[in-house]
Enzyme design. Structure first.
Site, PDB file in Angstrom:
ATOM      1  N   ARG A 181     -20.472  12.894  12.301  1.00 31.29           N
ATOM      2  CA  ARG A 181     -21.058  12.287  11.107  1.00 31.29           C
ATOM      3  C   ARG A 181     -22.185  11.320  11.401  1.00 31.29           C
ATOM      4  O   ARG A 181     -23.190  11.306  10.697  1.00 31.29           O
ATOM      5  CB  ARG A 181     -19.965  11.541  10.365  1.00 31.29           C
ATOM      6  CG  ARG A 181     -18.980  12.500   9.819  1.00 31.29           C
ATOM      7  CD  ARG A 181     -17.810  11.811   9.206  1.00 31.29           C
ATOM      8  NE  ARG A 181     -17.007  12.833   8.562  1.00 31.29           N
ATOM      9  CZ  ARG A 181     -15.849  12.609   7.984  1.00 31.29           C
ATOM     10  NH1 ARG A 181     -15.356  11.398   7.969  1.00 31.29           N
ATOM     11  NH2 ARG A 181     -15.185  13.584   7.416  1.00 31.29           N
ATOM     12  N   GLY A 218       0.833  -1.205   0.000  1.00 30.23           N
ATOM     13  CA  GLY A 218       0.000   0.000   0.000  1.00 30.23           C
ATOM     14  C   GLY A 218       0.858   1.242   0.000  1.00 30.23           C
ATOM     15  O   GLY A 218       1.883   1.315   0.690  1.00 30.23           O
ATOM     16  N   GLY A 253      -0.708   4.476   0.063  1.00 28.02           N
ATOM     17  CA  GLY A 253      -1.520   5.626   0.457  1.00 28.02           C
ATOM     18  C   GLY A 253      -0.749   6.428   1.492  1.00 28.02           C
ATOM     19  O   GLY A 253       0.475   6.287   1.625  1.00 28.02           O
TER      20      GLY A 253
HETATM   21  C1  LIG Z   1     -13.886  10.668  -0.768  1.00 25.29           C
HETATM   22  C2  LIG Z   1     -13.139  10.599   0.525  1.00 25.29           C
HETATM   23  C3  LIG Z   1     -12.783  11.763   1.182  1.00 25.29           C
HETATM   24  C4  LIG Z   1     -12.083  11.719   2.375  1.00 25.29           C
HETATM   25  N1  LIG Z   1     -11.756  12.881   2.994  1.00 25.29           N
HETATM   26  C5  LIG Z   1     -11.043  12.838   4.139  1.00 25.29           C
HETATM   27  C6  LIG Z   1     -10.631  14.042   4.781  1.00 25.29           C
HETATM   28  O1  LIG Z   1     -10.939  15.158   4.338  1.00 25.29           O
HETATM   29  N2  LIG Z   1      -9.911  13.954   5.912  1.00 25.29           N
HETATM   30  C7  LIG Z   1      -9.556  12.746   6.439  1.00 25.29           C
HETATM   31  O2  LIG Z   1      -8.879  12.732   7.448  1.00 25.29           O
HETATM   32  N3  LIG Z   1      -9.905  11.601   5.842  1.00 25.29           N
HETATM   33  C8  LIG Z   1     -10.645  11.606   4.713  1.00 25.29           C
HETATM   34  N4  LIG Z   1     -11.007  10.426   4.112  1.00 25.29           N
HETATM   35  C9  LIG Z   1     -10.514   9.158   4.638  1.00 25.29           C
HETATM   36  C10 LIG Z   1      -9.078   8.951   4.218  1.00 25.29           C
HETATM   37  O3  LIG Z   1      -8.875   9.444   2.916  1.00 25.29           O
HETATM   38  C11 LIG Z   1      -8.657   7.492   4.223  1.00 25.29           C
HETATM   39  O4  LIG Z   1      -9.075   6.866   5.376  1.00 25.29           O
HETATM   40  C12 LIG Z   1      -7.148   7.381   4.162  1.00 25.29           C
HETATM   41  O5  LIG Z   1      -6.647   8.146   3.107  1.00 25.29           O
HETATM   42  C13 LIG Z   1      -6.696   5.959   4.028  1.00 25.29           C
HETATM   43  O6  LIG Z   1      -5.302   5.941   3.806  1.00 25.29           O
HETATM   44  P1  LIG Z   1      -4.488   4.603   3.830  1.00 25.29           P
HETATM   45  O7  LIG Z   1      -3.090   4.970   3.599  1.00 25.29           O
HETATM   46  O8  LIG Z   1      -4.810   3.835   5.052  1.00 25.29           O
HETATM   47  O9  LIG Z   1      -5.061   3.735   2.617  1.00 25.29           O
HETATM   48  P2  LIG Z   1      -5.316   4.070   1.063  1.00 25.29           P
HETATM   49  O10 LIG Z   1      -5.010   5.448   0.705  1.00 25.29           O
HETATM   50  O11 LIG Z   1      -6.666   3.521   0.768  1.00 25.29           O
HETATM   51  O12 LIG Z   1      -4.242   3.195   0.326  1.00 25.29           O
HETATM   52  C14 LIG Z   1      -4.349   1.827   0.166  1.00 25.29           C
HETATM   53  C15 LIG Z   1      -3.155   1.354  -0.602  1.00 25.29           C
HETATM   54  O13 LIG Z   1      -3.096  -0.053  -0.522  1.00 25.29           O
HETATM   55  C16 LIG Z   1      -2.924  -0.612  -1.789  1.00 25.29           C
HETATM   56  N5  LIG Z   1      -3.551  -1.929  -1.745  1.00 25.29           N
HETATM   57  C17 LIG Z   1      -4.757  -2.281  -1.235  1.00 25.29           C
HETATM   58  N6  LIG Z   1      -4.934  -3.596  -1.325  1.00 25.29           N
HETATM   59  C18 LIG Z   1      -3.827  -4.093  -1.897  1.00 25.29           C
HETATM   60  C19 LIG Z   1      -3.407  -5.387  -2.247  1.00 25.29           C
HETATM   61  N7  LIG Z   1      -4.137  -6.474  -2.011  1.00 25.29           N
HETATM   62  N8  LIG Z   1      -2.199  -5.514  -2.843  1.00 25.29           N
HETATM   63  C20 LIG Z   1      -1.406  -4.444  -3.090  1.00 25.29           C
HETATM   64  N9  LIG Z   1      -1.748  -3.207  -2.751  1.00 25.29           N
HETATM   65  C21 LIG Z   1      -2.943  -3.036  -2.168  1.00 25.29           C
HETATM   66  C22 LIG Z   1      -3.520   0.359  -2.751  1.00 25.29           C
HETATM   67  O14 LIG Z   1      -2.940   0.211  -3.994  1.00 25.29           O
HETATM   68  C23 LIG Z   1      -3.151   1.683  -2.086  1.00 25.29           C
HETATM   69  O15 LIG Z   1      -1.861   2.046  -2.479  1.00 25.29           O
HETATM   70  C24 LIG Z   1     -11.727  10.480   2.915  1.00 25.29           C
HETATM   71  C25 LIG Z   1     -12.086   9.307   2.264  1.00 25.29           C
HETATM   72  C26 LIG Z   1     -12.817   9.353   1.088  1.00 25.29           C
HETATM   73  C27 LIG Z   1     -13.289   8.093   0.470  1.00 25.29           C
END
Ligand SMILES: Cc1cc2nc3c(=O)[nH]c(=O)nc-3n(C[C@H](O)[C@H](O)[C@H](O)COP(=O)(O)OP(=O)(O)OC[C@H]3O[C@@H](n4cnc5c(N)ncnc54)[C@H](O)[C@@H]3O)c2cc1C
Ligand code: FES
Lengths: 644, 249
Positions: A337, A40, A42
């Site tokens: 929310r 991941g 993100g």
């Molecule tokens: C529309 C929207 C608006 C939002 N706005 C806000 C906001 O204003 N403020 C806030 O705090 N939060 C907000 N959120 C929530 C926040 O964006 C997310 O919770 C957060 O960005 C998640 O980050 P992460 O790094 O955990 O995962 P993600 O950004 O979801 O990244 C997941 C990563 O894992 C990889 N991945 C997944 N499964 C696999 C696999 N099996 N094999 C290989 N790679 C994989 C993907 O390729 C990606 O790179 C929002 C969410 C949404 C949907």
């Protein structure tokens, strides 16, 4: 089995400092002898991969998109919280901690949440140093806005694209380490399994999405930063590819899954327009700073509106019900929310919904435009208004927006201890993929904060503590467990390809989504949940006998990718239902209709349910075992949440 | 609505590829363009034909994953991303031609999917500020005039979709590269590495096989995020002043 959260003893404000000091360190010259896999890219994954590579570890980073910059975090709009108190309005680390615990309806750990609030201030410093162009005041200092569930202005933002800018910041740090040779990138690669040897995570199995090659990768530690599982509902605000596969496969290898039923339904999304709908679009919560939520005061007026006999702007002031302002005078439109969503559902259930389907309420900027001018509103929300117009064909400067709640975020996830380690040693979960800091409801702008806190400031310490205890010798990829896990993945793929049924994957995904939304969504009942369980089991059977997956494994095959993910969602769905059935209380986003106060608020049962429900996988088709982690509150008093 | 779709089909990078024609009936005006393709794909699957492959993820116009060259324009007739394009932009009975991005530096992977990893390598060449995690100054230590921060943000909004390359007859990546160079050149945090950055990123861009810029402005006109070509002018200034004082070579 007793779950040890490993929260350090001692006063709240000293726990993290003490813990960092007592963590073991890897000597700088030895760091290059350790390999770390980060799945991941993100906010959580990119920040972790970059920070660990800077320290000297060898990192392999994986994502399924064509570039790490496209992770779902990119879509976050509204902002990121930090207890900087730049506004001098009474914010502090303690207040952010308190708001988060309270917002989460007292179902998160004090120690973790306090640490999150503590490191939040460093995140903003880090991002600014990377060149993240946050919004600024005319004096050149950083600007803030307020978000739901808080009475201070602590949210930093970059127009309506905060997630994009933060992710591009983390991606730039990651790219720098790729250039330095410390990170090897694997885009368009999906993790399919974790390799566990003698109880410790030692690697992963992946599928190359272009060639279909199934491969193994060995490392001393594996970090899952794979995001949330909101797409179990089919329709959600998540990106189309967001999935539970990595977390779920880890779960089947021994990682407990915590509070799966805690999902967040976001109040301000663009309503569903038809059966073809593939995803829902969020309108940032920041809009609630200036927009006023209302429906007509009576069912009669609402009916005329739905039939197109009148328009929103024809409705007189006294015929409008600003229901959030009326019911919650002190927080008004800025209630958390879960409260905002539930109340939108109530007024629509009463027949006061405002669009054709009756499932929408207004979010109105008329008064804000009158007060501040259109120009100011345009500056604050221009891109959101444009997006709304693009999708609906309506101009929100002229007519109020129509919004309805939609699935948005999952508070549940892999159980982790204070070190972010799952129940499988060496396997960590960061960001939305873990269950940790948001309890039963996440406050706006706190997910970005958590993802970056985990990646930049927590994992570099805690993973070091673990690695320091391992010998600095290569993990042997010739161990038979690697071959075995790889073979199992291949068999799973073959099994899907062989079914050759008659229905496309989405047919099953949509049906699963509908069961989940109707029976395990905004309001849940024991009867509904029991029905849902039976329906999901039947659907799962049908999937495995009648799904049609075209093509072969040895090519880019998007149907196969989807089928793999939906197979896991079907299993997760059942666990979510079990978890919701078990939790005989209402808290945060989990609202069991049987448990509510006379005025319809969530009724918690702290006596019996102040625990984290962690589920242990026992095998195909078997009910999972519930393991409880009792939550201990030493600093805050548990009270009925009130935003009145 | 009923539409005729002429879609580029190509089994893999080695395949020659060609157009195939499909009809899409029951298209509603409220559908997004990609939802229209979803429906087509479900129909193809039920008939036992291989669905059309295309890239997409957020479907909110921000991840930059979707592409598609629609009726001779990247992302189609509106100045948005394909995922934000809705069928109300088309009329009943129309024929729509759908192709992948065409550029030497973006080879086709399958059908409408292309490989844009060249963009990642341009960023890796210098699209960052070299700071490690921790040990940075307080975020408010260096005030930045709002106008500058806003300009930096204008450039930073680039989603890296590649429409600029697809729109350009020379398949130049100047708009993409200059957006990042500009963002960091504008901000105080980017000053230290300013010259080296411009030089390295431009060199990488050339090495990837992107064409030269002849200032036609097609990129700006087709950019779904409205990235301005003033960024290209800024990058040229950065580049030439860097080459003159040549720190890199
Ligand atoms: C529309 C929207 C608006 C939002 N706005 C806000 C906001 O204003 N403020 C806030 O705090 N939060 C907000 N959120 C929530 C926040 O964006 C997310 O919770 C957060 O960005 C998640 O980050 P992460 O790094 O955990 O995962 P993600 O950004 O979801 O990244 C997941 C990563 O894992 C990889 N991945 C997944 N499964 C696999 C696999 N099996 N094999 C290989 N790679 C994989 C993907 O390729 C990606 O790179 C929002 C969410 C949404 C949907
Ligand atoms: S799918 Fe993300 S920009 Fe179109």
């Amino acid at each position: 089995m007793i779950l040890d959260s490993k929260i350090p003893a001692g006063p709240l404000a000293e726990k993290w400092t003490k813990h960092k000091f007592s963590s073991k360190l890897v000597n700088p010259a030895n760091k290059r002898k350790y390999d770390v896999i980060v799945v991941g890219t993100g906010l959580a994954g990119a920040s972790a991969a970059a920070s660990l590579a800077e320290l000297g570890y060898n990192v392999k980073a994986f994502c399924f998109q064509d570039s790490p910059r496209r992770a779902h975090s990119i879509a976050a709009q509204g902002g990121i919280n930090a207890a900087k108190n730049y506004q001098n309005d009474g914010d502090s680390i303690y207040r952010l901690f308190y708001d988060t615990i309270k917002g989460g309806d007292y179902r998160a750990r004090e120690g973790n949440v306090y640490r999150l609030a503590e490191v939040s201030v460093k995140i903003i410093d880090q991002c600014v140093a990377q060149g993240v162009p946050f919004a600024r005041e005319y004096g050149g200092l950083l600007a803030n806005r307020s978000f739901g569930g808080a009475q201070v202005s602590r949210t930093f933002y970059a127009r309506g694209q905060t997630g994009q800018q933060l992710l591009l910041g983390a991606y730039s740090a990651l790219s720098r380490q790729v250039a330095n040779g410390k990170v090897k990138l694997f885009p368009r690669t999906e993790m399919m399994d974790v390799v566990v040897i003698d109880g410790q995570a030692k690697g992963i199995v992946t599928r190359n999405l272009i060639t279909g090659a199934v491969e193994t990768h060995a490392a001393h530690a594996v970090l899952l930063c794979t995001g949330g599982y909101g797409n179990v509902f089919f329709l959600s605000t998540n990106a189309m590819g967001s999935n539970v596969t990595a977390a779920w496969r880890a779960h089947k290898r021994g990682a407990f899954f915590a509070n799966p039923c805690f999902t967040q339904i976001h109040p301000t999304c663009i309503p569903v327009s038809g059966d073809h709908q593939s995803k829902l679009t969020l309108m940032s919560e920041s809009l609630r700073n200036d927009g006023r939520v209302w429906v007509p005061a009576t069912v009669e007026i609402a009916e005329k509106l739905r039939k197109g006999q009148i328009k929103a702007n024809d409705i007189k002031e006294e015929d409008r019900d600003y229901f959030l302002e009326r019911k919650y005078p002190s927080f008004g439109n800025l209630v958390p929310r879960d409260v905002a969503s539930r109340n939108a559902k109530y007024v629509c259930d009463e027949g006061r919904g405002v669009n054709e389907t009756g499932e929408a309420v207004f979010l109105d900027f008329r008064d804000a435009i009158k007060r501040d001018t259109r120009k100011i509103i345009e500056q604050k929300y221009g891109n959101l208004f444009d997006m709304y117009k693009q999708i609906t064909g309506e101009d929100p400067y002229e007519n109020p927006m129509m919004i309805y709640p939609a699935v948005h975020y999952t508070m549940g996830g892999l159980w982790v201890d204070y070190n972010l380690m799952t129940t499988v040693p060496g396997l960590y979960a960061l960001g939305e993929a873990n269950f940790s800091e948001h309890g039963a409801n996440r406050l706006g702008a706190s997910a970005l904060m958590q993802g970056l806190a985990d990646g930049y400031f927590v994992i570099p310490y805690t993973v070091g503590d673990y690695l320091a205890q391992l010998a600095p010798t290569k993990v042997d990829e010739n161990h038979p467990e690697f071959a075995r896990a790889k073979e199992e993945v291949k068999q799973g793929i073959e099994r899907l390809l062989k079914i050759n049924g008659s229905k496309p994957v989405d047919y099953f995904h949509k049906r699963l989504g509908k069961i989940m939304w109707d029976k395990c969504g905004m309001a849940r009942t024991e009867i509904g949940l029991k029905e849902a369980k039976a329906e999901i089991q039947a659907l799962k059977k049908e999937f495995w006998s009648n799904v049609k997956v075209m093509g072969t494994n040895e090519e880019l095959n998007q149907t196969l990718e989807k089928a793999n993910r939906v197979a896991d969602f079907l299993e997760l769905g059942e666990l979510m239902v079990d978890d919701a059935l078990n939790r005989n209380e209402s808290c945060g986003g989990h609202f069991r209709e049987e448990y509510q106060t006379p005025d319809g608020e969530a009724l918690r049962d702290d006596e019996n349910f102040a625990y984290v429900a962690a589920w242990k996988y026992l095998g195909e088709g078997q009910d999972e075992e519930l393991v409880k982690e009792e939550l201990v509150f030493e600093n805050v008093k548990l009270t009925q949440r009130s935003y009145k | 609505m009923k539409l005729t779709l002429k879609i580029w089909r190509q089994k893999n990078a080695a395949d020659k590829g060609g157009f195939a024609t499909y009809t899409a009936d029951q298209v509603s005006k409220d559908m997004s363009f990609l939802e229209m393709l979803d429906v087509l794909n479900d129909q193809l699957t039920e008939k036992g034909e291989d669905p059309v492959h295309f890239d997409h993820d957020c479907r909110e116009g921000i991840c930059g994953m979707c592409s598609l060259y629609i009726n001779g324009k990247p992302h189609g007739p509106q100045q948005t991303t394909t995922c934000q394009l809705h069928m109300r932009s088309f009329s009943d009975g129309e024929t729509i031609t759908i192709e992948p991005w065409r550029a030497k530096a973006f080879p086709v992977v399958k059908d409408l999917v292309v490989n844009r990893s060249a963009f990642d390598r341009i960023i890796q060449a210098g699209g960052y500020v070299s700071v490690n995690t921790g040990g940075v100054p307080d975020a408010n230590e260096i005030p930045i005039p709002k106008t500058i921060a806003d300009l930096a943000m204008d450039a930073a909004q680039c989603i890296g979709c590649g429409a600029c390359v697809a729109a350009c007859k020379n398949a130049s990546a100047m708009l993409f590269t200059s957006a990042k160079v500009s963002q960091l050149a504008l901000l105080p945090q980017g000053q230290v590495e300013r010259k080296a950055r411009a030089e390295k990123m431009v060199a990488q861009m050339d090495a990837e096989g992107f064409g030269a810029c002849t200032n036609t402005g097609a990129c700006e006109a087709e950019c779904p995020k409205g990235i301005s070509i003033t960024n290209i002018a800024r990058m040229n200034r950065e580049y030439f002043s860097a080459v003159v004082s040549s720190e890199n070579i």
